[in-house]
Design an enzyme around this catalytic site. Structure first.
Site, PDB file in Angstrom:
ATOM      1  N   ASN A  16       0.883  -1.167   0.000  1.00 48.59           N
ATOM      2  CA  ASN A  16       0.000   0.000   0.000  1.00 48.59           C
ATOM      3  C   ASN A  16       0.922   1.219   0.000  1.00 48.59           C
ATOM      4  O   ASN A  16       1.507   1.541   1.029  1.00 48.59           O
ATOM      5  CB  ASN A  16      -0.886  -0.042   1.258  1.00 48.59           C
ATOM      6  CG  ASN A  16      -1.676   1.240   1.451  1.00 48.59           C
ATOM      7  OD1 ASN A  16      -1.766   2.072   0.536  1.00 48.59           O
ATOM      8  ND2 ASN A  16      -2.250   1.403   2.641  1.00 48.59           N
ATOM      9  N   LYS A  64       0.208   4.258  -0.299  1.00 47.88           N
ATOM     10  CA  LYS A  64      -0.394   5.479   0.280  1.00 47.88           C
ATOM     11  C   LYS A  64      -0.120   6.673  -0.647  1.00 47.88           C
ATOM     12  O   LYS A  64      -0.102   6.496  -1.862  1.00 47.88           O
ATOM     13  CB  LYS A  64       0.114   5.694   1.703  1.00 47.88           C
ATOM     14  CG  LYS A  64      -0.026   4.418   2.536  1.00 47.88           C
ATOM     15  CD  LYS A  64       0.158   4.588   4.000  1.00 47.88           C
ATOM     16  CE  LYS A  64      -0.010   3.237   4.689  1.00 47.88           C
ATOM     17  NZ  LYS A  64       0.042   3.314   6.138  1.00 47.88           N
ATOM     18  N   HIS A 116      -9.531   1.124   5.049  1.00 51.89           N
ATOM     19  CA  HIS A 116      -8.214   1.286   5.666  1.00 51.89           C
ATOM     20  C   HIS A 116      -8.338   2.222   6.867  1.00 51.89           C
ATOM     21  O   HIS A 116      -9.119   3.174   6.847  1.00 51.89           O
ATOM     22  CB  HIS A 116      -7.208   1.849   4.643  1.00 51.89           C
ATOM     23  CG  HIS A 116      -5.812   1.838   5.180  1.00 51.89           C
ATOM     24  ND1 HIS A 116      -5.341   2.818   6.027  1.00 51.89           N
ATOM     25  CD2 HIS A 116      -4.801   0.948   5.029  1.00 51.89           C
ATOM     26  CE1 HIS A 116      -4.093   2.523   6.360  1.00 51.89           C
ATOM     27  NE2 HIS A 116      -3.742   1.394   5.765  1.00 51.89           N
ATOM     28  N   GLU A 119      -6.637   4.593   7.924  1.00 45.66           N
ATOM     29  CA  GLU A 119      -6.441   6.031   7.668  1.00 45.66           C
ATOM     30  C   GLU A 119      -7.718   6.646   7.097  1.00 45.66           C
ATOM     31  O   GLU A 119      -8.033   7.805   7.375  1.00 45.66           O
ATOM     32  CB  GLU A 119      -5.228   6.235   6.738  1.00 45.66           C
ATOM     33  CG  GLU A 119      -3.931   6.032   7.510  1.00 45.66           C
ATOM     34  CD  GLU A 119      -2.759   5.511   6.692  1.00 45.66           C
ATOM     35  OE1 GLU A 119      -2.782   5.610   5.457  1.00 45.66           O
ATOM     36  OE2 GLU A 119      -1.819   4.977   7.310  1.00 45.66           O
ATOM     37  N   GLU A 172      -5.263  -4.974  10.497  1.00 42.24           N
ATOM     38  CA  GLU A 172      -4.194  -4.001  10.702  1.00 42.24           C
ATOM     39  C   GLU A 172      -4.443  -3.230  12.001  1.00 42.24           C
ATOM     40  O   GLU A 172      -5.223  -2.271  12.008  1.00 42.24           O
ATOM     41  CB  GLU A 172      -4.161  -3.006   9.538  1.00 42.24           C
ATOM     42  CG  GLU A 172      -3.879  -3.647   8.201  1.00 42.24           C
ATOM     43  CD  GLU A 172      -3.386  -2.626   7.189  1.00 42.24           C
ATOM     44  OE1 GLU A 172      -2.281  -2.810   6.664  1.00 42.24           O
ATOM     45  OE2 GLU A 172      -4.086  -1.621   6.964  1.00 42.24           O
ATOM     46  N   GLY A 183       2.660   2.102  10.629  1.00 36.98           N
ATOM     47  CA  GLY A 183       3.631   3.173  10.461  1.00 36.98           C
ATOM     48  C   GLY A 183       4.362   3.549  11.743  1.00 36.98           C
ATOM     49  O   GLY A 183       5.027   4.576  11.808  1.00 36.98           O
ATOM     50  N   SER A 207       3.510  -2.282  10.160  1.00 33.84           N
ATOM     51  CA  SER A 207       4.964  -2.349  10.324  1.00 33.84           C
ATOM     52  C   SER A 207       5.570  -3.701   9.923  1.00 33.84           C
ATOM     53  O   SER A 207       6.528  -4.170  10.553  1.00 33.84           O
ATOM     54  CB  SER A 207       5.369  -1.959  11.745  1.00 33.84           C
ATOM     55  OG  SER A 207       5.000  -0.611  12.009  1.00 33.84           O
TER      56      SER A 207
HETATM   57  P1  PGA Z   1       2.929   0.131   7.463  1.00 30.75           P
HETATM   58  O1  PGA Z   1       1.446   0.382   6.851  1.00 30.75           O
HETATM   59  O2  PGA Z   1       3.412  -1.156   6.876  1.00 30.75           O
HETATM   60  O3  PGA Z   1       3.730   1.321   7.018  1.00 30.75           O
HETATM   61  O4  PGA Z   1       2.771   0.050   8.937  1.00 30.75           O
HETATM   62  C1  PGA Z   1       0.543  -0.657   6.651  1.00 30.75           C
HETATM   63  C2  PGA Z   1      -0.745  -0.133   6.072  1.00 30.75           C
HETATM   64  O5  PGA Z   1      -1.164   0.968   6.452  1.00 30.75           O
HETATM   65  O6  PGA Z   1      -1.368  -0.782   5.221  1.00 30.75           O
END
Ligand code: PGA
Length: 251
Positions: A9, A11, A95, A97, A165, A171, A209
């Site tokens: 992803n 982003k 997601h 976010e 997640e 992140g 992560s």
């Molecule tokens: P990350 O993000 O691997 O940077 O923690 C995962 C995601 O948001 O899908």
């Protein structure tokens, strides 16, 4: 056993130039990857077609989000119909976010998920608890509610994937341990079963992560069928290492 999926992803990252050099590197190594697993990337919407053209044949190209409406006066939205028309392979929905920053509700996410699946798009419904929810012991309740509400009125569908997640792991560099992730994945699988979905063959990916140095332990867990990876999917070398680990698990 479900097919392992390693999905990146991106982003809101990467320019055209960065995308091109990423593709150059993965193209040169693509034939070394096992064809037993599936690999994909969700770039920004405006890069979907470029990635489709430049990426190795076989890399799944997906959207990070899609609209809850088919078409019409919805400025700024991207429809599942248009994604399908461009031969885009999958979309994410829900997601964290989108849930947190754009206040997307379970009902809204349910409409998107339903519409994406109805249009034949492989759809990765993302769920996960916040740190407060984990610390107050409500992880299972939160995740089960997100699954139930997100899948309301959706028939069992072979194109459905789930990504667990935990918000506190996205992140932050804090990954759930394999045991912590496995516990929640098993709860999700049971919930899918209770809701009448094809639980045994629905891939449940872990995200938060994930990196080349922790993916193997996660993939050893019986209910973890792959990974949804943000930061570590941006660099071709890391993405390839993640894909290699995914291919080994299915070998
Ligand atoms: P990350 O993000 O691997 O940077 O923690 C995962 C995601 O948001 O899908």
């Amino acid at each position: 056993m479900c097919k392992i999926h390693i999905l990146g992803n991106w982003k809101m990252n990467h320019t055209q130039k960065e995308l091109a050099s990423f593709c150059e590197e993965i193209n040169s190594k693509w034939s070394e990857l096992s064809d037993k697993a599936a690999y994909g990337i969700a770039p920004q919407t405006l890069h979907l077609s470029t990635l489709k053209t430049k990426a190795p044949k076989g890399l799944l190209v997906g959207a990070q989000n899609c609209s809850d409406q088919e078409s019409g006066a919805y400025t700024g939205e991207t429809s599942a119909v248009a994604l399908k028309d461009l031969s885009i392979d999958f979309t994410l929905t829900g997601h964290s976010e989108r849930r947190q920053l754009y206040k997307e509700s379970d009902e809204f996410i349910n409409r998107k998920t339903k519409l994406a699946l109805e249009n034949g798009l492989t759809t990765v419904l993302c769920v996960g608890e916040t740190l407060d929810e984990r610390e107050s012991g409500s992880t299972a309740g939160v995740v089960c509610h997100q699954i139930e509400a997100g899948l309301k009125d959706i028939e069992p569908n072979k194109k459905l994937l789930i990504a667990y997640e935990p918000v506190w792991a996205i992140g932050t560099g804090k990954t759930a341990t394999p045991d912590m992730a496995q516990d929640v994945h098993a709860i999700i699988r049971q919930k899918l079963y209770d809701l009448g979905h094809d639980a045994a063959s629905t891939p449940i990916l872990y995200g938060g992560s994930v990196k080349p140095d922790n993916i193997e332990g996660l993939l050893e867990c019986p209910d973890i069928d792959g990974a949804l990876v943000g930061g570590a999917s941006l660099k071709a070398t890391d993405f390839l290492a993640l894909c290699r680990a995914g291919g080994m698990r299915n070998a």
